[in-house]
Design a protein around this motif. Sequence first.
Motif, short mmCIF file in Angstrom:
data_model
loop_
_atom_site.label_atom_id
_atom_site.label_comp_id
_atom_site.label_asym_id
_atom_site.label_seq_id
_atom_site.Cartn_x
_atom_site.Cartn_y
_atom_site.Cartn_z
N GLU A 8 -16.95 15.27 -22.28
CA GLU A 8 -16.34 16.86 -21.55
C GLU A 8 -16.28 17.38 -22.57
N ASN A 9 -16.61 17.35 -24.70
CA ASN A 9 -17.21 17.69 -25.03
C ASN A 9 -18.78 18.37 -25.45
N VAL A 10 -19.16 17.17 -24.96
CA VAL A 10 -20.85 17.42 -25.18
C VAL A 10 -21.44 17.91 -23.37
N HIS A 11 -21.01 18.05 -22.94
CA HIS A 11 -21.10 17.96 -21.39
C HIS A 11 -21.05 19.69 -21.34
N GLN A 12 -19.71 20.28 -22.21
CA GLN A 12 -19.50 21.87 -22.35
C GLN A 12 -20.81 21.94 -22.95
N GLU A 13 -20.80 21.19 -24.71
CA GLU A 13 -21.97 22.54 -25.47
C GLU A 13 -23.12 22.11 -25.11
N LEU A 14 -23.65 21.01 -24.34
CA LEU A 14 -24.84 20.99 -23.35
C LEU A 14 -25.47 22.14 -22.14
N MET A 15 -24.25 22.38 -21.36
CA MET A 15 -24.19 23.22 -20.48
C MET A 15 -23.51 25.26 -21.02
N ILE A 44 -26.13 16.86 -30.49
CA ILE A 44 -25.63 16.11 -29.12
C ILE A 44 -26.47 14.87 -29.81
N ASP A 45 -28.02 14.63 -29.85
CA ASP A 45 -28.92 13.48 -30.09
C ASP A 45 -28.23 12.38 -30.70
N SER A 46 -27.72 13.30 -31.94
CA SER A 46 -27.34 11.70 -33.06
C SER A 46 -26.01 11.22 -32.47
N GLN A 47 -25.10 11.63 -31.22
CA GLN A 47 -24.42 10.62 -30.84
C GLN A 47 -24.82 10.10 -29.43
N GLU A 66 -17.02 7.48 -17.32
CA GLU A 66 -16.95 8.01 -16.50
C GLU A 66 -17.71 9.19 -17.19
N GLY A 67 -18.92 9.72 -16.53
CA GLY A 67 -19.90 10.88 -17.20
C GLY A 67 -21.10 10.99 -17.48
N GLN A 68 -20.64 9.13 -17.86
CA GLN A 68 -22.17 9.04 -18.68
C GLN A 68 -23.45 9.21 -18.44
N ALA A 69 -23.95 8.67 -16.97
CA ALA A 69 -24.92 8.87 -16.65
C ALA A 69 -24.89 10.63 -16.46
N GLN A 70 -24.15 11.37 -15.80
CA GLN A 70 -24.25 12.60 -15.58
C GLN A 70 -24.23 13.84 -16.51
N LEU A 75 -28.67 15.83 -20.47
CA LEU A 75 -29.18 16.23 -21.91
C LEU A 75 -30.65 16.41 -21.59
N GLU A 76 -31.41 15.36 -20.85
CA GLU A 76 -33.05 15.18 -20.35
C GLU A 76 -33.47 16.67 -19.84
#
Length: 90
Positions: A8-15, A44-47, A66-70, A75-76
């Motif tokens: 969720e944290n990674v998703h929020q930063e990507l958004m 983010i890439d470092s994770q 859950e959410g890994q593929a999304q 990221l891509e």
Amino acid sequence: MPMVKNLENVHQELMDIARESNRLCYTKYTSDDVEKLQNRLRQIDSQYNEGAFRNPEINYGCYEDEGQAQVSGELEKVHNTLHRMLSRID
């Protein structure tokens, strides 16, 4: 779609990076502007390792989280957007 907490944290930063890059697209931006976003993306890439984000609670990434593929897809997309932005700079 539900996600495990660390995703969720990674998703929020990507958004947030995606919104900022979208905003920049409509202005006269410089390579420095894009580089700032790329630096955030590097964190983010470092994770990210072999197609999965590492889960700090269990010390490895699980492809079934859950959410890994999304988040991997997001990221891509952000990488591609920043690459296109850099290619448009005069």
